[in-house]
Design an enzyme around this catalytic site. Structure first.
Site: not given
Ligand code: PGA
Length: 259
Positions: A97, A167
């Site tokens: 992440h 992401e």
């Molecule tokens: P968010 O986070 O939906 O709050 O933007 C997503 C993530 O970091 O997995």
């Protein structure tokens, strides 16, 4: 490709107490357990995994963790192994992440964590994504590099236990510039699929679900799956609100039925 959608809730370091965690989880479970075409995966902080795993019945809702260490046991103060998580009932783990990468996690560490987690029987959700976009498409090189390095030890036969989450860092959390557009998601899904095809083969690359994450909410979630081609979502903030997250699950169910 499975037509089911995979919706992952990443609670990060929240909520503050186990009682609150149980309450939110119960609300989510009510909806998740009814949906045939959605696999829901909740990833709470380590300390809540066991209590919540005990509340799971059936296969539609599962527990995951937000990280794990690559060694099985030993003198690694503060670390938690994939086998430990599996023994508590976790079946998934998020690795790489961007918030962990910001604290020093490298592609090599992501690769070791992926390998150890697969060996422990967990399905691994590998996060990739660029810091920012440029007009010349340099950002695609970073995504490609992350994928190649994170999957460097993965064998073709393990691909059914791999999930890739796209992401983009600029779209995540309270400081997000904006959510990605469905077109952004589609473009990068095609790129990810291409890299996987080159690393393995076309057929095997098709079985890996590609999720989108970054400022997903009940309003925009459908567009990433319907127009962006995402096989599911990785949801941060909105997953802490049982009502909103349940809405997202219902939209995913509808989207799975359309395909
Ligand atoms: P968010 O986070 O939906 O709050 O933007 C997503 C993530 O970091 O997995």
């Amino acid at each position: 490709m499975k037509k089911k959608k995979i919706i992952v809730g990443n609670w990060k370091m929240a909520p503050r107490t186990i009682d609150e965690a149980k309450k939110t989880f119960a609300g989510i479970k009510k909806t998740a357990s009814k949906l045939r075409n959605v696999d829901t995966v909740m990833c709470p902080p380590f300390v809540y995994v066991e209590a919540l795993a005990l509340r799971v019945s059936g296969k539609r809702l599962s527990l995951g963790a937000q990280d794990s260490f690559w060694k099985e046991e030993g003198a690694y103060t503060g670390e938690v192994s994939s086998a430990m998580l599996h023994s508590l009932g976790a079946r998934y783990v998020i690795v790489g992440h961007s918030e962990r990468r910001a604290m020093g996690e490298t592609d090599d560490m992501v690769s070791k964590k992926t390998d150890a987690s697969l060996r422990a029987g967990l399905t691994v959700i590998i996060c990739v994504g660029e810091q920012s976009r440029d007009q010349h498409g340099e950002y695609t090189k970073r995504i490609e590099e992350q994928l190649k390095q994170s999957l460097s030890q993965v064998q073709k036969k393990s691909l059914p236990n791999i999930i890739i989450a796209y992401e983009p860092i600029w779209a995540i959390g309270a400081n997000a510039i904006r959510p990605a557009s469905p077109e952004d998601v589609l473009e990068v899904s095609i790129l990810i699929r291409k890299v996987l095809t080159n690393m393995f083969d076309r057929e095997s690359s098709q079985i890996v679900p590609i999720l989108y994450g970054g400022s997903v909410d009940a309003k925009n979630c459908g567009s990433f799956m319907n127009e962006g081609g995402a096989n599911g979502l990785l949801v941060g903030r909105a997953s802490l609100d049982a009502k909103q997250f349940s809405e997202i699950l219902k939209v995913a169910e509808q989207s799975a039925k359309k395909k």
